[in-house]
Design a protein around this motif. Structure first.
Motif, PDB file in Angstrom:
ATOM      1  N   ASP A 163     -10.176  54.681 -10.685  1.00 31.97           N
ATOM      2  CA  ASP A 163     -10.920  55.491 -11.159  1.00 31.97           C
ATOM      3  C   ASP A 163     -10.499  56.894 -11.796  1.00 31.97           C
ATOM      4  O   ASP A 163     -10.682  57.345 -12.667  1.00 31.97           O
ATOM      5  CB  ASP A 163     -11.850  56.207  -9.705  1.00 31.97           C
ATOM      6  CG  ASP A 163     -12.610  55.003  -9.120  1.00 31.97           C
ATOM      7  OD1 ASP A 163     -12.708  53.960  -9.846  1.00 31.97           O
ATOM      8  OD2 ASP A 163     -13.048  55.375  -7.861  1.00 31.97           O
ATOM      9  N   ILE A 166      -9.262  56.071 -15.223  1.00 29.19           N
ATOM     10  CA  ILE A 166     -10.484  55.810 -16.177  1.00 29.19           C
ATOM     11  C   ILE A 166     -10.878  57.114 -16.647  1.00 29.19           C
ATOM     12  O   ILE A 166     -11.423  57.414 -17.695  1.00 29.19           O
ATOM     13  CB  ILE A 166     -11.391  55.048 -15.514  1.00 29.19           C
ATOM     14  CG1 ILE A 166     -10.928  53.478 -15.501  1.00 29.19           C
ATOM     15  CG2 ILE A 166     -12.791  55.010 -16.112  1.00 29.19           C
ATOM     16  CD1 ILE A 166     -12.025  52.442 -14.712  1.00 29.19           C
ATOM     17  N   TRP A 188      -7.407  50.855 -20.236  1.00 28.88           N
ATOM     18  CA  TRP A 188      -8.799  49.970 -20.422  1.00 28.88           C
ATOM     19  C   TRP A 188      -8.238  48.604 -20.258  1.00 28.88           C
ATOM     20  O   TRP A 188      -8.766  47.608 -19.341  1.00 28.88           O
ATOM     21  CB  TRP A 188      -9.641  49.798 -21.509  1.00 28.88           C
ATOM     22  CG  TRP A 188     -10.460  51.279 -21.959  1.00 28.88           C
ATOM     23  CD1 TRP A 188     -10.274  51.774 -22.993  1.00 28.88           C
ATOM     24  CD2 TRP A 188     -11.297  51.820 -20.999  1.00 28.88           C
ATOM     25  NE1 TRP A 188     -11.125  52.911 -22.940  1.00 28.88           N
ATOM     26  CE2 TRP A 188     -11.600  52.959 -21.584  1.00 28.88           C
ATOM     27  CE3 TRP A 188     -11.768  51.689 -19.721  1.00 28.88           C
ATOM     28  CZ2 TRP A 188     -12.472  53.956 -20.792  1.00 28.88           C
ATOM     29  CZ3 TRP A 188     -12.447  52.640 -19.055  1.00 28.88           C
ATOM     30  CH2 TRP A 188     -12.980  53.769 -19.960  1.00 28.88           C
ATOM     31  N   VAL A 340     -15.408  48.248 -15.542  1.00 28.01           N
ATOM     32  CA  VAL A 340     -15.566  49.645 -15.784  1.00 28.01           C
ATOM     33  C   VAL A 340     -16.905  50.066 -15.608  1.00 28.01           C
ATOM     34  O   VAL A 340     -17.158  51.338 -15.380  1.00 28.01           O
ATOM     35  CB  VAL A 340     -15.458  49.831 -17.157  1.00 28.01           C
ATOM     36  CG1 VAL A 340     -13.899  49.483 -17.925  1.00 28.01           C
ATOM     37  CG2 VAL A 340     -16.449  49.479 -18.051  1.00 28.01           C
ATOM     38  N   PRO A 344     -18.853  54.471 -16.040  1.00 29.51           N
ATOM     39  CA  PRO A 344     -17.571  54.657 -15.318  1.00 29.51           C
ATOM     40  C   PRO A 344     -17.284  56.198 -15.230  1.00 29.51           C
ATOM     41  O   PRO A 344     -17.731  56.847 -15.615  1.00 29.51           O
ATOM     42  CB  PRO A 344     -16.524  54.216 -16.694  1.00 29.51           C
ATOM     43  CG  PRO A 344     -17.515  54.314 -18.008  1.00 29.51           C
ATOM     44  CD  PRO A 344     -18.931  53.932 -17.293  1.00 29.51           C
ATOM     45  N   THR A 347     -18.055  59.442 -17.210  1.00 33.67           N
ATOM     46  CA  THR A 347     -19.374  59.498 -17.796  1.00 33.67           C
ATOM     47  C   THR A 347     -20.283  60.883 -17.397  1.00 33.67           C
ATOM     48  O   THR A 347     -20.558  61.016 -16.324  1.00 33.67           O
ATOM     49  CB  THR A 347     -20.027  58.250 -17.666  1.00 33.67           C
ATOM     50  OG1 THR A 347     -19.184  57.234 -17.937  1.00 33.67           O
ATOM     51  CG2 THR A 347     -21.326  58.146 -18.197  1.00 33.67           C
ATOM     52  N   TYR A 363     -18.190  53.632  -8.961  1.00 37.13           N
ATOM     53  CA  TYR A 363     -18.976  53.609  -9.878  1.00 37.13           C
ATOM     54  C   TYR A 363     -18.906  51.958  -9.963  1.00 37.13           C
ATOM     55  O   TYR A 363     -19.795  51.120 -10.612  1.00 37.13           O
ATOM     56  CB  TYR A 363     -18.844  53.841 -11.120  1.00 37.13           C
ATOM     57  CG  TYR A 363     -17.114  53.856 -11.802  1.00 37.13           C
ATOM     58  CD1 TYR A 363     -16.768  52.527 -12.396  1.00 37.13           C
ATOM     59  CD2 TYR A 363     -16.194  54.486 -11.384  1.00 37.13           C
ATOM     60  CE1 TYR A 363     -15.587  52.056 -12.740  1.00 37.13           C
ATOM     61  CE2 TYR A 363     -14.840  54.324 -11.444  1.00 37.13           C
ATOM     62  CZ  TYR A 363     -14.648  53.225 -12.329  1.00 37.13           C
ATOM     63  OH  TYR A 363     -13.197  52.760 -12.506  1.00 37.13           O
ATOM     64  N   ARG A 364     -17.852  51.182  -9.363  1.00 35.44           N
ATOM     65  CA  ARG A 364     -17.637  49.472  -9.411  1.00 35.44           C
ATOM     66  C   ARG A 364     -18.271  49.152  -8.191  1.00 35.44           C
ATOM     67  O   ARG A 364     -19.037  47.805  -8.698  1.00 35.44           O
ATOM     68  CB  ARG A 364     -16.182  49.341  -9.167  1.00 35.44           C
ATOM     69  CG  ARG A 364     -15.310  49.783 -10.657  1.00 35.44           C
ATOM     70  CD  ARG A 364     -13.873  49.782 -10.478  1.00 35.44           C
ATOM     71  NE  ARG A 364     -13.369  50.778  -9.551  1.00 35.44           N
ATOM     72  CZ  ARG A 364     -12.651  50.643  -8.314  1.00 35.44           C
ATOM     73  NH1 ARG A 364     -12.508  49.499  -8.021  1.00 35.44           N
ATOM     74  NH2 ARG A 364     -12.412  51.884  -7.932  1.00 35.44           N
ATOM     75  N   ARG A 367     -23.199  50.578  -8.407  1.00 35.77           N
ATOM     76  CA  ARG A 367     -23.249  50.770 -10.031  1.00 35.77           C
ATOM     77  C   ARG A 367     -24.290  51.788 -10.374  1.00 35.77           C
ATOM     78  O   ARG A 367     -24.267  52.830 -11.315  1.00 35.77           O
ATOM     79  CB  ARG A 367     -23.460  49.534 -10.526  1.00 35.77           C
ATOM     80  CG  ARG A 367     -22.461  48.655 -10.651  1.00 35.77           C
ATOM     81  CD  ARG A 367     -22.410  47.306 -11.350  1.00 35.77           C
ATOM     82  NE  ARG A 367     -21.345  46.296 -11.213  1.00 35.77           N
ATOM     83  CZ  ARG A 367     -20.125  46.457 -11.627  1.00 35.77           C
ATOM     84  NH1 ARG A 367     -20.014  47.354 -12.598  1.00 35.77           N
ATOM     85  NH2 ARG A 367     -19.066  45.730 -11.359  1.00 35.77           N
TER      86      ARG A 367
END
Length: 423
Positions: A163, A166, A188, A340, A344, A347, A363-364, A367
Protein backbone atom coordinates in the motif's frame (compact mmCIF):
# COMPACT_ATOMS: atom_id res chain seq x y z
CA UNK A 1 -35.40 -24.13 -20.13
CA UNK A 2 -32.85 -22.25 -18.03
CA UNK A 3 -29.72 -21.53 -20.07
CA UNK A 4 -26.77 -19.98 -18.24
CA UNK A 5 -23.53 -18.88 -19.87
CA UNK A 6 -20.35 -18.42 -17.84
CA UNK A 7 -18.57 -15.20 -18.84
CA UNK A 8 -15.71 -13.07 -17.56
CA UNK A 9 -16.62 -9.42 -16.76
CA UNK A 10 -14.89 -8.08 -19.88
CA UNK A 11 -17.32 -10.13 -21.99
CA UNK A 12 -20.41 -8.52 -20.46
CA UNK A 13 -22.59 -6.04 -22.31
CA UNK A 14 -25.43 -3.69 -21.39
CA UNK A 15 -28.72 -5.58 -21.34
CA UNK A 16 -27.40 -8.92 -20.12
CA UNK A 17 -28.99 -10.40 -17.01
CA UNK A 18 -26.43 -11.63 -14.47
CA UNK A 19 -28.07 -14.35 -12.40
CA UNK A 20 -25.05 -15.69 -10.54
CA UNK A 21 -21.56 -14.74 -9.36
CA UNK A 22 -18.41 -16.60 -8.37
CA UNK A 23 -19.16 -15.51 -4.78
CA UNK A 24 -22.13 -14.81 -2.53
CA UNK A 25 -24.27 -11.80 -3.40
CA UNK A 26 -23.92 -10.79 0.27
CA UNK A 27 -20.25 -10.02 -0.41
CA UNK A 28 -21.23 -7.38 -2.97
CA UNK A 29 -22.90 -3.94 -2.82
CA UNK A 30 -25.78 -5.20 -4.98
CA UNK A 31 -29.07 -5.28 -3.07
CA UNK A 32 -30.70 -8.15 -5.01
CA UNK A 33 -29.66 -11.50 -6.36
CA UNK A 34 -29.65 -11.11 -10.11
CA UNK A 35 -29.17 -7.80 -11.92
CA UNK A 36 -29.71 -6.39 -15.36
CA UNK A 37 -26.61 -4.62 -16.61
CA UNK A 38 -27.77 -1.07 -17.17
CA UNK A 39 -24.44 0.70 -17.73
CA UNK A 40 -20.67 0.36 -18.03
CA UNK A 41 -20.50 1.25 -14.33
CA UNK A 42 -22.33 -2.02 -13.53
CA UNK A 43 -19.75 -3.91 -15.58
CA UNK A 44 -16.90 -2.08 -13.82
CA UNK A 45 -18.28 -3.03 -10.39
CA UNK A 46 -18.66 -6.67 -11.42
CA UNK A 47 -15.09 -6.67 -12.78
CA UNK A 48 -13.84 -5.35 -9.45
CA UNK A 49 -15.57 -8.12 -7.54
CA UNK A 50 -15.64 -11.21 -9.72
CA UNK A 51 -13.48 -13.28 -12.00
CA UNK A 52 -16.56 -14.74 -13.72
CA UNK A 53 -20.38 -14.48 -13.64
CA UNK A 54 -23.34 -16.42 -15.02
CA UNK A 55 -25.63 -14.78 -17.57
CA UNK A 56 -29.22 -15.94 -18.05
CA UNK A 57 -29.66 -15.99 -21.82
CA UNK A 58 -33.46 -16.03 -21.79
CA UNK A 59 -33.86 -13.05 -19.45
CA UNK A 60 -31.19 -11.15 -21.36
CA UNK A 61 -33.37 -11.26 -24.46
CA UNK A 62 -36.37 -9.45 -22.99
CA UNK A 63 -34.95 -6.99 -20.45
CA UNK A 64 -34.73 -3.28 -21.23
CA UNK A 65 -31.41 -1.60 -21.93
CA UNK A 66 -30.27 1.69 -20.42
CA UNK A 67 -31.26 3.47 -23.65
CA UNK A 68 -34.90 2.71 -22.90
CA UNK A 69 -35.28 0.45 -25.93
CA UNK A 70 -35.79 -3.30 -25.99
CA UNK A 71 -33.33 -5.70 -27.53
CA UNK A 72 -34.65 -8.28 -29.95
CA UNK A 73 -33.85 -11.97 -29.53
CA UNK A 74 -31.53 -11.85 -32.52
CA UNK A 75 -29.66 -8.83 -31.15
CA UNK A 76 -29.15 -10.40 -27.73
CA UNK A 77 -28.14 -13.72 -29.25
CA UNK A 78 -25.55 -11.97 -31.40
CA UNK A 79 -24.20 -10.18 -28.31
CA UNK A 80 -23.89 -13.42 -26.38
CA UNK A 81 -22.32 -15.24 -29.30
CA UNK A 82 -19.84 -12.42 -29.79
CA UNK A 83 -18.95 -12.53 -26.10
CA UNK A 84 -18.61 -16.30 -26.12
CA UNK A 85 -16.41 -16.14 -29.21
CA UNK A 86 -13.97 -13.93 -27.30
CA UNK A 87 -13.53 -16.63 -24.69
CA UNK A 88 -10.51 -18.88 -24.78
CA UNK A 89 -9.40 -21.48 -22.27
CA UNK A 90 -7.74 -19.64 -19.39
CA UNK A 91 -4.16 -20.58 -18.66
CA UNK A 92 -2.97 -21.71 -15.27
CA UNK A 93 -0.17 -19.74 -13.60
CA UNK A 94 2.18 -22.67 -14.02
CA UNK A 95 1.63 -22.46 -17.78
CA UNK A 96 2.26 -18.77 -18.36
CA UNK A 97 4.85 -18.33 -15.60
CA UNK A 98 7.05 -20.99 -17.14
CA UNK A 99 7.04 -23.30 -14.11
CA UNK A 100 8.44 -20.72 -11.67
CA UNK A 101 8.11 -21.48 -7.98
CA UNK A 102 5.18 -19.59 -6.49
CA UNK A 103 4.25 -18.83 -2.89
CA UNK A 104 1.50 -16.38 -1.82
CA UNK A 105 2.40 -13.30 0.23
CA UNK A 106 0.47 -12.04 3.23
CA UNK A 107 0.37 -8.50 4.60
CA UNK A 108 2.71 -8.28 7.58
CA UNK A 109 2.18 -4.60 8.43
CA UNK A 110 -0.53 -1.95 8.05
CA UNK A 111 -0.29 1.23 5.99
CA UNK A 112 0.70 3.56 8.83
CA UNK A 113 3.42 1.21 10.08
CA UNK A 114 4.83 0.63 6.62
CA UNK A 115 4.70 4.21 5.36
CA UNK A 116 7.96 5.44 7.02
CA UNK A 117 9.86 2.39 5.76
CA UNK A 118 8.40 2.73 2.29
CA UNK A 119 9.29 6.42 2.23
CA UNK A 120 12.94 5.66 3.00
CA UNK A 121 12.97 2.84 0.44
CA UNK A 122 11.42 4.83 -2.42
CA UNK A 123 13.52 7.92 -1.62
CA UNK A 124 16.69 5.82 -1.78
CA UNK A 125 15.52 4.23 -5.02
CA UNK A 126 14.63 7.58 -6.59
CA UNK A 127 17.99 9.09 -5.69
CA UNK A 128 19.78 6.05 -7.08
CA UNK A 129 17.82 6.14 -10.33
CA UNK A 130 18.40 9.86 -10.75
CA UNK A 131 22.13 9.28 -10.31
CA UNK A 132 22.00 6.34 -12.72
CA UNK A 133 20.31 8.40 -15.42
CA UNK A 134 22.83 11.20 -15.00
CA UNK A 135 25.77 8.78 -15.17
CA UNK A 136 24.43 7.00 -18.24
CA UNK A 137 23.74 10.35 -19.85
CA UNK A 138 27.45 11.14 -19.44
CA UNK A 139 28.35 7.87 -21.11
CA UNK A 140 29.27 5.95 -17.95
CA UNK A 141 28.57 2.24 -17.73
CA UNK A 142 25.59 0.79 -15.91
CA UNK A 143 26.23 0.19 -12.19
CA UNK A 144 24.22 -3.00 -11.79
CA UNK A 145 25.44 -3.70 -8.26
CA UNK A 146 24.32 -0.26 -7.11
CA UNK A 147 20.92 -0.78 -8.72
CA UNK A 148 20.47 -4.15 -7.00
CA UNK A 149 21.25 -2.60 -3.64
CA UNK A 150 18.83 0.29 -4.22
CA UNK A 151 15.83 -1.89 -5.15
CA UNK A 152 16.10 -4.28 -2.20
CA UNK A 153 14.47 -2.02 0.46
CA UNK A 154 11.57 -1.28 -1.91
CA UNK A 155 11.08 -5.00 -2.62
CA UNK A 156 11.06 -5.76 1.10
CA UNK A 157 8.50 -3.02 1.74
CA UNK A 158 6.19 -4.21 -1.05
CA UNK A 159 6.50 -7.78 0.21
CA UNK A 160 5.36 -6.69 3.70
CA UNK A 161 2.51 -4.50 2.43
CA UNK A 162 2.42 -2.80 -0.98
CA UNK A 163 0.00 0.00 0.00
CA UNK A 164 2.59 2.59 1.04
CA UNK A 165 4.88 2.06 -1.95
CA UNK A 166 1.90 2.27 -4.29
CA UNK A 167 0.92 5.57 -2.64
CA UNK A 168 4.45 6.88 -3.20
CA UNK A 169 4.52 5.64 -6.79
CA UNK A 170 1.54 7.89 -7.45
CA UNK A 171 3.52 10.97 -6.43
CA UNK A 172 5.13 11.76 -9.78
CA UNK A 173 6.01 15.09 -11.34
CA UNK A 174 5.05 15.63 -14.98
CA UNK A 175 8.30 17.42 -15.82
CA UNK A 176 10.36 14.38 -14.76
CA UNK A 177 8.36 11.80 -16.64
CA UNK A 178 11.11 9.40 -17.85
CA UNK A 179 12.93 9.28 -14.51
CA UNK A 180 9.82 9.09 -12.32
CA UNK A 181 8.15 6.72 -14.78
CA UNK A 182 11.02 4.28 -14.30
CA UNK A 183 10.70 4.37 -10.50
CA UNK A 184 6.94 3.90 -10.63
CA UNK A 185 7.14 1.06 -13.16
CA UNK A 186 9.65 -0.68 -10.92
CA UNK A 187 7.17 -0.49 -8.05
CA UNK A 188 4.21 -1.62 -10.19
CA UNK A 189 6.23 -4.56 -11.54
CA UNK A 190 7.16 -5.72 -8.03
CA UNK A 191 3.57 -5.30 -6.84
CA UNK A 192 2.49 -7.46 -9.78
CA UNK A 193 5.14 -10.08 -9.00
CA UNK A 194 3.98 -10.16 -5.37
CA UNK A 195 0.41 -10.76 -6.52
CA UNK A 196 1.61 -13.69 -8.63
CA UNK A 197 3.55 -15.11 -5.69
CA UNK A 198 6.96 -14.93 -7.36
CA UNK A 199 10.07 -15.40 -5.18
CA UNK A 200 12.18 -12.39 -4.23
CA UNK A 201 14.86 -13.26 -6.79
CA UNK A 202 12.23 -12.77 -9.50
CA UNK A 203 10.90 -9.64 -7.78
CA UNK A 204 14.42 -8.23 -8.01
CA UNK A 205 14.56 -8.93 -11.76
CA UNK A 206 11.16 -7.28 -12.20
CA UNK A 207 12.30 -4.27 -10.15
CA UNK A 208 15.49 -3.81 -12.16
CA UNK A 209 13.75 -4.44 -15.46
CA UNK A 210 11.12 -1.85 -14.55
CA UNK A 211 13.88 0.68 -13.92
CA UNK A 212 15.75 -0.10 -17.13
CA UNK A 213 13.25 -0.87 -19.86
CA UNK A 214 13.05 2.77 -20.93
CA UNK A 215 16.70 3.63 -20.26
CA UNK A 216 17.41 3.63 -24.00
CA UNK A 217 15.41 6.86 -24.27
CA UNK A 218 18.51 8.60 -22.95
CA UNK A 219 19.86 8.24 -26.48
CA UNK A 220 16.76 9.81 -28.03
CA UNK A 221 16.43 13.58 -28.24
CA UNK A 222 14.31 15.39 -25.65
CA UNK A 223 12.60 17.20 -28.51
CA UNK A 224 11.10 13.94 -29.74
CA UNK A 225 10.35 12.56 -26.28
CA UNK A 226 8.56 15.75 -25.24
CA UNK A 227 6.70 16.26 -28.49
CA UNK A 228 3.21 17.66 -27.82
CA UNK A 229 1.74 15.46 -30.55
CA UNK A 230 1.84 11.74 -31.26
CA UNK A 231 4.80 10.83 -33.43
CA UNK A 232 4.60 9.20 -36.84
CA UNK A 233 6.94 8.13 -39.62
CA UNK A 234 10.69 8.51 -39.17
CA UNK A 235 10.31 10.23 -35.78
CA UNK A 236 8.32 7.30 -34.42
CA UNK A 237 10.83 4.82 -35.83
CA UNK A 238 13.65 6.65 -34.08
CA UNK A 239 11.88 6.65 -30.70
CA UNK A 240 11.18 2.94 -31.11
CA UNK A 241 14.91 2.34 -31.36
CA UNK A 242 15.11 2.95 -27.61
CA UNK A 243 14.55 -0.77 -26.99
CA UNK A 244 17.77 -1.59 -28.86
CA UNK A 245 19.68 1.28 -27.23
CA UNK A 246 18.57 0.06 -23.81
CA UNK A 247 19.51 -3.54 -24.52
CA UNK A 248 22.94 -2.40 -25.68
CA UNK A 249 23.49 -0.50 -22.43
CA UNK A 250 22.47 -3.56 -20.43
CA UNK A 251 24.66 -5.92 -22.42
CA UNK A 252 27.70 -3.89 -21.49
CA UNK A 253 27.19 -5.56 -18.10
CA UNK A 254 27.40 -9.28 -18.80
CA UNK A 255 25.61 -10.21 -15.56
CA UNK A 256 22.28 -8.61 -16.55
CA UNK A 257 20.09 -11.70 -16.69
CA UNK A 258 17.86 -12.82 -19.55
CA UNK A 259 14.66 -11.80 -17.72
CA UNK A 260 15.80 -8.18 -17.50
CA UNK A 261 17.07 -8.10 -21.08
CA UNK A 262 13.74 -9.47 -22.31
CA UNK A 263 11.87 -6.72 -20.44
CA UNK A 264 13.99 -4.09 -22.17
CA UNK A 265 13.69 -5.58 -25.67
CA UNK A 266 10.11 -6.81 -25.59
CA UNK A 267 8.06 -4.47 -23.39
CA UNK A 268 6.42 -2.97 -26.49
CA UNK A 269 5.50 -6.35 -28.00
CA UNK A 270 1.76 -7.02 -27.90
CA UNK A 271 -0.17 -10.23 -27.32
CA UNK A 272 -1.79 -10.19 -30.77
CA UNK A 273 1.50 -9.56 -32.57
CA UNK A 274 0.85 -5.86 -33.26
CA UNK A 275 3.80 -4.59 -31.19
CA UNK A 276 7.46 -3.96 -31.91
CA UNK A 277 10.31 -4.59 -32.59
CA UNK A 278 9.64 -8.17 -33.75
CA UNK A 279 5.86 -8.55 -33.77
CA UNK A 280 6.00 -11.43 -31.26
CA UNK A 281 2.75 -13.07 -30.19
CA UNK A 282 1.28 -14.77 -27.15
CA UNK A 283 3.68 -16.97 -25.21
CA UNK A 284 6.57 -16.06 -27.52
CA UNK A 285 6.80 -12.81 -25.56
CA UNK A 286 8.77 -13.38 -22.34
CA UNK A 287 6.38 -13.38 -19.39
CA UNK A 288 8.32 -10.61 -17.62
CA UNK A 289 8.07 -8.52 -20.79
CA UNK A 290 4.30 -9.14 -20.83
CA UNK A 291 4.21 -7.81 -17.26
CA UNK A 292 6.41 -4.86 -18.26
CA UNK A 293 4.04 -3.96 -21.10
CA UNK A 294 1.09 -3.80 -18.72
CA UNK A 295 2.83 -1.69 -16.05
CA UNK A 296 4.32 0.60 -18.71
CA UNK A 297 0.88 1.22 -20.23
CA UNK A 298 -0.83 1.69 -16.87
CA UNK A 299 1.73 4.15 -15.53
CA UNK A 300 1.78 6.09 -18.80
CA UNK A 301 -2.01 6.46 -18.79
CA UNK A 302 -2.07 7.63 -15.16
CA UNK A 303 0.82 10.10 -15.62
CA UNK A 304 0.90 13.52 -17.25
CA UNK A 305 2.59 13.28 -20.65
CA UNK A 306 3.53 15.95 -23.15
CA UNK A 307 0.76 14.90 -25.54
CA UNK A 308 -1.93 13.67 -23.11
CA UNK A 309 -3.16 14.45 -19.59
CA UNK A 310 -3.27 11.78 -16.90
CA UNK A 311 -6.45 9.77 -16.50
CA UNK A 312 -7.91 8.26 -13.35
CA UNK A 313 -6.62 4.80 -12.32
CA UNK A 314 -10.08 3.28 -12.77
CA UNK A 315 -10.12 4.50 -16.38
CA UNK A 316 -6.67 3.02 -16.95
CA UNK A 317 -7.85 -0.35 -15.57
CA UNK A 318 -10.90 -0.14 -17.83
CA UNK A 319 -8.61 0.40 -20.83
CA UNK A 320 -6.49 -2.63 -19.91
CA UNK A 321 -9.61 -4.77 -19.71
CA UNK A 322 -10.81 -3.48 -23.08
CA UNK A 323 -7.62 -4.72 -24.73
CA UNK A 324 -7.34 -8.06 -22.92
CA UNK A 325 -6.05 -10.79 -25.24
CA UNK A 326 -5.50 -8.11 -27.86
CA UNK A 327 -2.61 -6.07 -26.51
CA UNK A 328 -2.10 -7.84 -23.19
CA UNK A 329 -2.63 -11.36 -21.89
CA UNK A 330 -5.99 -11.61 -20.12
CA UNK A 331 -4.74 -13.58 -17.12
CA UNK A 332 -2.03 -11.02 -16.43
CA UNK A 333 -4.43 -8.09 -16.79
CA UNK A 334 -6.72 -9.75 -14.25
CA UNK A 335 -3.80 -10.36 -11.87
CA UNK A 336 -2.69 -6.74 -12.23
CA UNK A 337 -6.22 -5.57 -11.45
CA UNK A 338 -6.21 -7.75 -8.34
CA UNK A 339 -2.81 -6.32 -7.37
CA UNK A 340 -3.52 -2.59 -7.73
CA UNK A 341 -7.31 -2.52 -7.48
CA UNK A 342 -9.78 -0.15 -9.09
CA UNK A 343 -8.84 2.53 -6.57
CA UNK A 344 -5.15 2.01 -5.66
CA UNK A 345 -3.53 3.84 -2.77
CA UNK A 346 -3.09 7.49 -3.70
CA UNK A 347 -6.18 7.63 -5.92
CA UNK A 348 -8.36 10.69 -5.51
CA UNK A 349 -12.06 9.83 -5.27
CA UNK A 350 -15.30 11.74 -4.90
CA UNK A 351 -17.75 10.43 -2.30
CA UNK A 352 -21.53 10.48 -2.58
CA UNK A 353 -21.47 13.19 0.11
CA UNK A 354 -19.63 15.46 -2.33
CA UNK A 355 -16.42 15.24 -0.30
CA UNK A 356 -13.10 14.41 -1.97
CA UNK A 357 -10.74 11.86 -0.45
CA UNK A 358 -7.55 9.95 -1.17
CA UNK A 359 -7.52 6.16 -0.93
CA UNK A 360 -5.07 4.95 1.70
CA UNK A 361 -5.39 1.19 2.10
CA UNK A 362 -7.55 -1.94 2.04
CA UNK A 363 -8.15 -1.32 -1.68
CA UNK A 364 -7.08 -4.87 -2.59
CA UNK A 365 -9.39 -6.73 -0.20
CA UNK A 366 -12.27 -4.23 -0.12
CA UNK A 367 -12.21 -2.83 -3.61
CA UNK A 368 -15.28 -0.60 -3.43
CA UNK A 369 -15.03 0.32 0.26
CA UNK A 370 -11.38 1.04 1.10
CA UNK A 371 -9.94 3.26 3.81
CA UNK A 372 -9.71 6.86 2.65
CA UNK A 373 -8.42 10.20 3.89
CA UNK A 374 -11.00 12.97 3.43
CA UNK A 375 -9.30 16.12 2.11
CA UNK A 376 -12.09 18.42 0.81
CA UNK A 377 -15.58 19.11 2.13
CA UNK A 378 -18.79 18.82 0.08
CA UNK A 379 -18.11 22.29 -1.39
CA UNK A 380 -14.64 21.13 -2.50
CA UNK A 381 -12.97 23.35 0.09
CA UNK A 382 -9.87 22.07 1.97
CA UNK A 383 -10.56 20.66 5.41
CA UNK A 384 -8.59 22.24 8.21
CA UNK A 385 -8.05 18.79 9.70
CA UNK A 386 -8.09 15.89 7.28
CA UNK A 387 -9.64 12.72 8.66
CA UNK A 388 -9.32 9.02 8.03
CA UNK A 389 -12.47 7.14 7.12
CA UNK A 390 -13.09 3.39 6.83
CA UNK A 391 -15.87 3.00 4.27
CA UNK A 392 -16.54 -0.53 5.44
CA UNK A 393 -17.43 0.78 8.91
CA UNK A 394 -18.91 4.16 7.89
CA UNK A 395 -21.68 3.30 5.45
CA UNK A 396 -23.77 6.50 5.76
CA UNK A 397 -22.96 10.20 5.86
CA UNK A 398 -24.05 12.71 8.52
CA UNK A 399 -27.47 13.10 6.88
CA UNK A 400 -28.13 9.37 6.99
CA UNK A 401 -27.69 8.91 3.22
CA UNK A 402 -25.61 5.97 1.93
CA UNK A 403 -21.93 6.87 1.67
CA UNK A 404 -20.10 5.40 -1.32
CA UNK A 405 -17.37 6.21 -3.80
CA UNK A 406 -19.03 7.86 -6.79
CA UNK A 407 -16.03 8.12 -9.07
CA UNK A 408 -12.27 8.31 -9.15
CA UNK A 409 -10.60 11.56 -10.18
CA UNK A 410 -7.54 12.38 -12.27
CA UNK A 411 -4.29 13.15 -10.41
CA UNK A 412 -4.17 16.68 -8.96
CA UNK A 413 -7.93 17.18 -9.33
CA UNK A 414 -9.19 20.28 -7.50
CA UNK A 415 -5.57 21.37 -7.12
CA UNK A 416 -4.75 18.60 -4.65
CA UNK A 417 -1.08 17.63 -4.36
CA UNK A 418 -0.68 14.45 -2.36
CA UNK A 419 3.03 15.15 -1.97
CA UNK A 420 2.16 18.15 0.21
CA UNK A 421 0.19 16.14 2.77
CA UNK A 422 2.99 14.68 4.88
CA UNK A 423 2.54 12.03 7.57
Amino acid sequence: MLELIKLTPDQLEVGMFVSGLDRSWLETPFKVQGITIQSQEDIRQLAALCEYVFVDKQKSITLELDTGSQSSPSTSNRSLKRAAAKARPRLEKSEYLEGRELSPYRDETDWHTEYPEATKAVTTLSESVEGMFQALGRGDRLDLLGIKQSVNPMIDSVARNPDACIWLARLKQSDEYTYQHSVACSVWAVVMGRQLGLPKTDLRSLAIGGLLFDVGKLKVSDELLRSPKRLTGADLDLVRQHVFFGAEMAREKSNVNADITAMILQHHERYDGSGYPDGLQNQKIHVFARIAGIVDCYDALTSHRSYAPAIAPSQAIKHLHEVKDIEFQAELVEEFTQAVGIYPAGTLVELSSGEVAAVISEYRTRRLRPRVMVLLDENKQPLRNVRSLDLMETTHDDTGAPLDIVTSLPPEAHGISLSDLGF
